[in-house]
Design a protein around this motif. Structure first.
Motif, PDB file in Angstrom:
ATOM      1  N   VAL A 285       0.834  -1.206   0.000  1.00 17.59           N
ATOM      2  CA  VAL A 285       0.000   0.000   0.000  1.00 17.59           C
ATOM      3  C   VAL A 285       0.869   1.256   0.000  1.00 17.59           C
ATOM      4  O   VAL A 285       0.569   2.238  -0.689  1.00 17.59           O
ATOM      5  CB  VAL A 285      -0.975  -0.018   1.199  1.00 17.59           C
ATOM      6  N   ARG A 286       1.959   1.248   0.763  1.00 14.52           N
ATOM      7  CA  ARG A 286       2.865   2.403   0.731  1.00 14.52           C
ATOM      8  C   ARG A 286       3.436   2.601  -0.670  1.00 14.52           C
ATOM      9  O   ARG A 286       3.588   3.738  -1.123  1.00 14.52           O
ATOM     10  CB  ARG A 286       3.999   2.214   1.742  1.00 14.52           C
ATOM     11  N   TRP A 287       3.762   1.505  -1.334  1.00 16.76           N
ATOM     12  CA  TRP A 287       4.309   1.616  -2.693  1.00 16.76           C
ATOM     13  C   TRP A 287       3.314   2.293  -3.635  1.00 16.76           C
ATOM     14  O   TRP A 287       3.699   3.051  -4.526  1.00 16.76           O
ATOM     15  CB  TRP A 287       4.687   0.238  -3.227  1.00 16.76           C
ATOM     16  N   LEU A 288       2.048   2.050  -3.420  1.00 18.87           N
ATOM     17  CA  LEU A 288       1.019   2.603  -4.300  1.00 18.87           C
ATOM     18  C   LEU A 288       0.601   4.020  -3.921  1.00 18.87           C
ATOM     19  O   LEU A 288      -0.157   4.655  -4.651  1.00 18.87           O
ATOM     20  CB  LEU A 288      -0.215   1.697  -4.287  1.00 18.87           C
ATOM     21  N   ARG A 289       1.094   4.527  -2.788  1.00 25.06           N
ATOM     22  CA  ARG A 289       0.639   5.837  -2.325  1.00 25.06           C
ATOM     23  C   ARG A 289       1.757   6.865  -2.150  1.00 25.06           C
ATOM     24  O   ARG A 289       1.481   8.055  -2.062  1.00 25.06           O
ATOM     25  CB  ARG A 289      -0.082   5.680  -0.975  1.00 25.06           C
ATOM     26  N   GLU A 290       3.016   6.426  -2.091  1.00 26.44           N
ATOM     27  CA  GLU A 290       4.121   7.329  -1.784  1.00 26.44           C
ATOM     28  C   GLU A 290       5.095   7.445  -2.957  1.00 26.44           C
ATOM     29  O   GLU A 290       5.191   6.527  -3.776  1.00 26.44           O
ATOM     30  CB  GLU A 290       4.861   6.829  -0.533  1.00 26.44           C
ATOM     31  N   PRO A 291       5.846   8.571  -3.046  1.00 27.04           N
ATOM     32  CA  PRO A 291       6.782   8.763  -4.164  1.00 27.04           C
ATOM     33  C   PRO A 291       8.061   7.945  -4.042  1.00 27.04           C
ATOM     34  O   PRO A 291       8.729   7.664  -5.041  1.00 27.04           O
ATOM     35  CB  PRO A 291       7.086  10.260  -4.119  1.00 27.04           C
ATOM     36  N   ALA A 292       8.443   7.576  -2.816  1.00 28.18           N
ATOM     37  CA  ALA A 292       9.639   6.773  -2.590  1.00 28.18           C
ATOM     38  C   ALA A 292       9.399   5.911  -1.354  1.00 28.18           C
ATOM     39  O   ALA A 292       8.690   6.309  -0.428  1.00 28.18           O
ATOM     40  CB  ALA A 292      10.868   7.649  -2.389  1.00 28.18           C
TER      41      ALA A 292
ATOM     42  N   ASP B 126      -8.976  10.551 -10.929  1.00 25.02           N
ATOM     43  CA  ASP B 126      -9.293  11.297  -9.709  1.00 25.02           C
ATOM     44  C   ASP B 126      -8.711  10.653  -8.463  1.00 25.02           C
ATOM     45  O   ASP B 126      -8.868  11.167  -7.361  1.00 25.02           O
ATOM     46  CB  ASP B 126     -10.821  11.407  -9.544  1.00 25.02           C
ATOM     47  N   THR B 127      -8.052   9.521  -8.603  1.00 23.42           N
ATOM     48  CA  THR B 127      -7.502   8.810  -7.449  1.00 23.42           C
ATOM     49  C   THR B 127      -5.985   8.785  -7.528  1.00 23.42           C
ATOM     50  O   THR B 127      -5.413   8.734  -8.609  1.00 23.42           O
ATOM     51  CB  THR B 127      -8.032   7.373  -7.392  1.00 23.42           C
ATOM     52  N   PRO B 128      -5.309   8.817  -6.375  1.00 27.21           N
ATOM     53  CA  PRO B 128      -3.844   8.838  -6.372  1.00 27.21           C
ATOM     54  C   PRO B 128      -3.214   7.515  -6.772  1.00 27.21           C
ATOM     55  O   PRO B 128      -2.024   7.458  -7.080  1.00 27.21           O
ATOM     56  CB  PRO B 128      -3.510   9.181  -4.915  1.00 27.21           C
TER      57      PRO B 128
END
Length: 342
Positions: free
Chosen positions: A136-143, A168-170
């Motif tokens: 989930v972090r991989w799909l939501r954060e830049p690094a 519309d979703t990150p």
């Protein structure tokens, strides 16, 4: 209400694996033509219960062949893969499909898969939360960097970043298959919607939704998050002009498939697993889910939604085991059931 098909690429007795996969692909194409919202893809290894070993790979094919319909995995078995590798694939599909991909995740079972892929029984028994959080972090954060029990690495950039998609979703939606109070709590604390199995009825699904809301509230999730969680109910759908005909279709085909499919599962540690009686299980499914006339199917789905609060459905439409019958079933679902739900 959003209704989709649930595709297992099931290999029925006497069929080849290519035949099962062709029916899976064709039924997904027909689902878009029929106006369904989503195609959900199962994933299994080494068993004829389902001949698709990589739901994310089949999702890529179907996203390329379709224009509108969403495609989701139900589920990608997380303990058998590296979460970053799966995260990269999910991000790629999210970006290139314009946001039409949903990543469904699950623990799977204590199968020989864990031995073959080298992840071991620990990945199944206690490693799922760490893998889920990293993914989930991989799909939501830049690094992302990791310093956990199973995964430890220096910070690396996420490429491609899901947020680069013109949506519309990150990032891609993530759904978690839940079969126990522990998995319900795991999903709720992270604010992730649940995928609930076809083996349970409305009462148990309503209890799981209530438990999810309780844990989500305790974890500090907002009211909007809690009320907006789009849980998914898996089931079986077979449509005919008479209910007896619809049930007969499934009772003729599904027990043989279930028997050979379930018997083929091998545990990684030799533990004994009780198998459901195939005929009794098929009868149970016919009683729980939309199996019958279009009106009955419409009423059954509406009743489940009212009782449970669930508004999304993943319906197995290939229970006949026949390509032509599956196509007809999907078309009738779109033409004769969906209008009554919308």
């Amino acid at each position: 209400m959003r209704v989709g098909s649930f595709v297992l690429a099931a290999q029925f007795p006497g069929q080849g694996q290519g035949e099962a996969l062709h029916r899976a692909v064709r039924s997904a194409e027909v689902a878009e033509e029929a106006g369904l919202d989503t195609v959900w893809l199962g994933e299994h290894h080494f068993v004829p219960y389902g001949t698709c070993p990589s739901a994310v790979t089949l999702a890529a094919l179907l996203l390329g062949r379709t224009q509108r319909i969403r495609v989701g995995t139900a589920v990608s078995v997380l303990p058998t893969v590296h979460p970053v590798a799966l995260g990269e694939q999910a991000a790629l599909l999210h970006v290139t499909s314009g946001g039409r991909f949903t990543l469904g995740l699950g623990r799977g079972g204590p199968w020989v898969d864990l031995e073959v892929f080298g992840s071991g029984l620990g990945a199944y028994e206690h490693g799922f939360p760490e893998s889920l959080d990293l993914l989930v972090r991989w799909l939501r954060e830049p690094a992302v960097a990791a310093a956990g029990e199973r995964f430890s690495f220096r910070e690396v950039p996420v490429v491609p970043r899901p947020s680069e998609a013109l949506t519309d979703t990150p990032g891609p939606e993530v759904v978690v298959a839940c079969t126990s109070p522990a998995s319900v709590r795991l999903a709720a604390e992270r604010g992730l919607p649940m995928l609930l199995g076809m083996h349970i009825g409305d009462e148990e699904k309503a209890e799981m939704v209530a438990l999810w809301r309780q844990h989500a509230r305790a974890a500090g999730r907002t009211t909007d998050e809690i009320l907006g969680a789009a849980h998914v109910s898996a089931g079986v759908c077979q449509i005919a002009d008479r209910r007896t005909d619809a049930a007969e279709t499934l009772l003729k085909a599904m027990p043989g498939w279930l028997k050979q499919g379930l018997e083929a599962h091998v545990t990684v540690d030799g533990r004994q697993r009780a198998m459901r009686d195939p005929l009794a299980y098929t009868e149970l499914l016919c009683g729980l889910h939309p199996v019958g006339t279009p009106r009955l199917c419409t009423d059954r789905l509406a009743a489940t939604s009212e009782r449970t609060g669930i508004t999304r459905f993943a319906l197995m439409v290939e229970g006949s085991g026949d390509l032509a019958a599956t196509e007809e079933n999907v078309r009738r679902l779109g033409a004769e059931v969906l209008p009554g739900l919308r």
